[in-house]
Design a protein around this motif. Structure first.
Motif, short mmCIF file in Angstrom:
data_model
loop_
_atom_site.label_atom_id
_atom_site.label_comp_id
_atom_site.label_asym_id
_atom_site.label_seq_id
_atom_site.Cartn_x
_atom_site.Cartn_y
_atom_site.Cartn_z
N MET A 207 -46.81 -93.64 -10.15
CA MET A 207 -48.17 -93.55 -10.65
C MET A 207 -48.80 -92.21 -10.30
O MET A 207 -49.45 -91.61 -11.14
CB MET A 207 -48.98 -94.72 -10.06
CG MET A 207 -50.41 -94.77 -10.51
SD MET A 207 -50.48 -95.33 -12.20
CE MET A 207 -52.21 -95.36 -12.45
N VAL A 208 -48.60 -91.76 -9.05
CA VAL A 208 -49.19 -90.49 -8.63
C VAL A 208 -48.59 -89.30 -9.39
O VAL A 208 -49.34 -88.43 -9.84
CB VAL A 208 -49.06 -90.31 -7.10
CG1 VAL A 208 -49.49 -88.92 -6.68
CG2 VAL A 208 -49.86 -91.37 -6.38
N PRO A 209 -47.25 -89.26 -9.58
CA PRO A 209 -46.71 -88.13 -10.37
C PRO A 209 -47.24 -88.10 -11.80
O PRO A 209 -47.47 -87.02 -12.34
CB PRO A 209 -45.19 -88.36 -10.35
CG PRO A 209 -44.94 -89.17 -9.14
CD PRO A 209 -46.15 -90.04 -8.98
N LEU A 210 -47.45 -89.26 -12.40
CA LEU A 210 -47.99 -89.30 -13.75
C LEU A 210 -49.41 -88.72 -13.77
O LEU A 210 -49.76 -87.94 -14.66
CB LEU A 210 -47.98 -90.73 -14.28
CG LEU A 210 -48.56 -90.93 -15.68
CD1 LEU A 210 -47.73 -90.19 -16.70
CD2 LEU A 210 -48.65 -92.38 -16.01
N LEU A 211 -50.22 -89.08 -12.79
CA LEU A 211 -51.58 -88.54 -12.71
C LEU A 211 -51.56 -87.03 -12.48
O LEU A 211 -52.39 -86.31 -13.05
CB LEU A 211 -52.36 -89.24 -11.60
CG LEU A 211 -52.76 -90.69 -11.89
CD1 LEU A 211 -53.43 -91.30 -10.68
CD2 LEU A 211 -53.68 -90.76 -13.09
N LEU A 212 -50.63 -86.56 -11.67
CA LEU A 212 -50.53 -85.13 -11.43
C LEU A 212 -50.13 -84.37 -12.70
O LEU A 212 -50.67 -83.31 -12.99
CB LEU A 212 -49.54 -84.84 -10.30
CG LEU A 212 -50.00 -85.23 -8.90
CD1 LEU A 212 -48.89 -85.00 -7.89
CD2 LEU A 212 -51.24 -84.45 -8.50
N VAL A 213 -49.21 -84.94 -13.45
CA VAL A 213 -48.80 -84.31 -14.70
C VAL A 213 -49.95 -84.30 -15.70
O VAL A 213 -50.20 -83.29 -16.37
CB VAL A 213 -47.55 -85.02 -15.29
CG1 VAL A 213 -47.28 -84.57 -16.71
CG2 VAL A 213 -46.35 -84.78 -14.40
N LEU A 214 -50.68 -85.40 -15.81
CA LEU A 214 -51.83 -85.44 -16.71
C LEU A 214 -52.92 -84.47 -16.28
O LEU A 214 -53.54 -83.80 -17.12
CB LEU A 214 -52.38 -86.87 -16.79
CG LEU A 214 -51.51 -87.87 -17.53
CD1 LEU A 214 -52.10 -89.27 -17.43
CD2 LEU A 214 -51.33 -87.46 -18.98
N LEU A 215 -53.15 -84.35 -14.98
CA LEU A 215 -54.13 -83.41 -14.47
C LEU A 215 -53.71 -81.97 -14.76
O LEU A 215 -54.52 -81.14 -15.17
CB LEU A 215 -54.33 -83.62 -12.96
CG LEU A 215 -55.38 -82.74 -12.30
CD1 LEU A 215 -56.76 -83.02 -12.88
CD2 LEU A 215 -55.38 -82.96 -10.80
N LEU A 216 -52.43 -81.67 -14.57
CA LEU A 216 -51.92 -80.33 -14.87
C LEU A 216 -52.05 -80.02 -16.35
O LEU A 216 -52.45 -78.91 -16.73
CB LEU A 216 -50.46 -80.23 -14.42
CG LEU A 216 -49.79 -78.87 -14.63
CD1 LEU A 216 -50.47 -77.82 -13.77
CD2 LEU A 216 -48.33 -78.96 -14.30
N ALA A 217 -51.74 -80.99 -17.20
CA ALA A 217 -51.87 -80.78 -18.65
C ALA A 217 -53.33 -80.53 -19.02
O ALA A 217 -53.63 -79.67 -19.85
CB ALA A 217 -51.33 -81.99 -19.40
N LEU A 218 -54.24 -81.26 -18.41
CA LEU A 218 -55.67 -81.07 -18.69
C LEU A 218 -56.13 -79.69 -18.24
O LEU A 218 -56.87 -79.01 -18.96
CB LEU A 218 -56.48 -82.16 -17.98
CG LEU A 218 -57.98 -82.19 -18.25
CD1 LEU A 218 -58.23 -82.48 -19.72
CD2 LEU A 218 -58.64 -83.22 -17.39
N ILE A 219 -55.69 -79.25 -17.08
CA ILE A 219 -56.08 -77.93 -16.58
C ILE A 219 -55.53 -76.83 -17.48
O ILE A 219 -56.23 -75.88 -17.83
CB ILE A 219 -55.60 -77.75 -15.12
CG1 ILE A 219 -56.43 -78.64 -14.20
CG2 ILE A 219 -55.71 -76.31 -14.68
CD1 ILE A 219 -55.91 -78.70 -12.78
#
Length: 56
Positions: A1-13
């Motif tokens: 779950m945390v890696p998915l959130l990190l990837v989504l956050l990176l994509a948003l940035i």
């Protein structure tokens, strides 16, 4: 779950940075066009004798 959130956050940035850079390119293009137009419409009787439309 945390890696998915990190990837989504990176994509948003990265999307936000890409959008900001695209906007900055358009702003730079408008500034260059206005700068070039300033040379075309400058008056010959400006103070200083050289006909510059800017002060420096």
């Amino acid at each position: 779950m945390v890696p998915l959130l990190l990837v989504l956050l990176l994509a948003l940035i990265l999307f936000g940075a890409g959008f900001a850079l695209k906007v900055l390119w358009w702003v730079a293009l408008v500034v260059i066009i206005l700068w070039l137009l300033g040379f075309l419409v400058r008056g010959t009787s400006a103070g200083g004798g050289r006909g510059r439309w800017y002060r420096w």
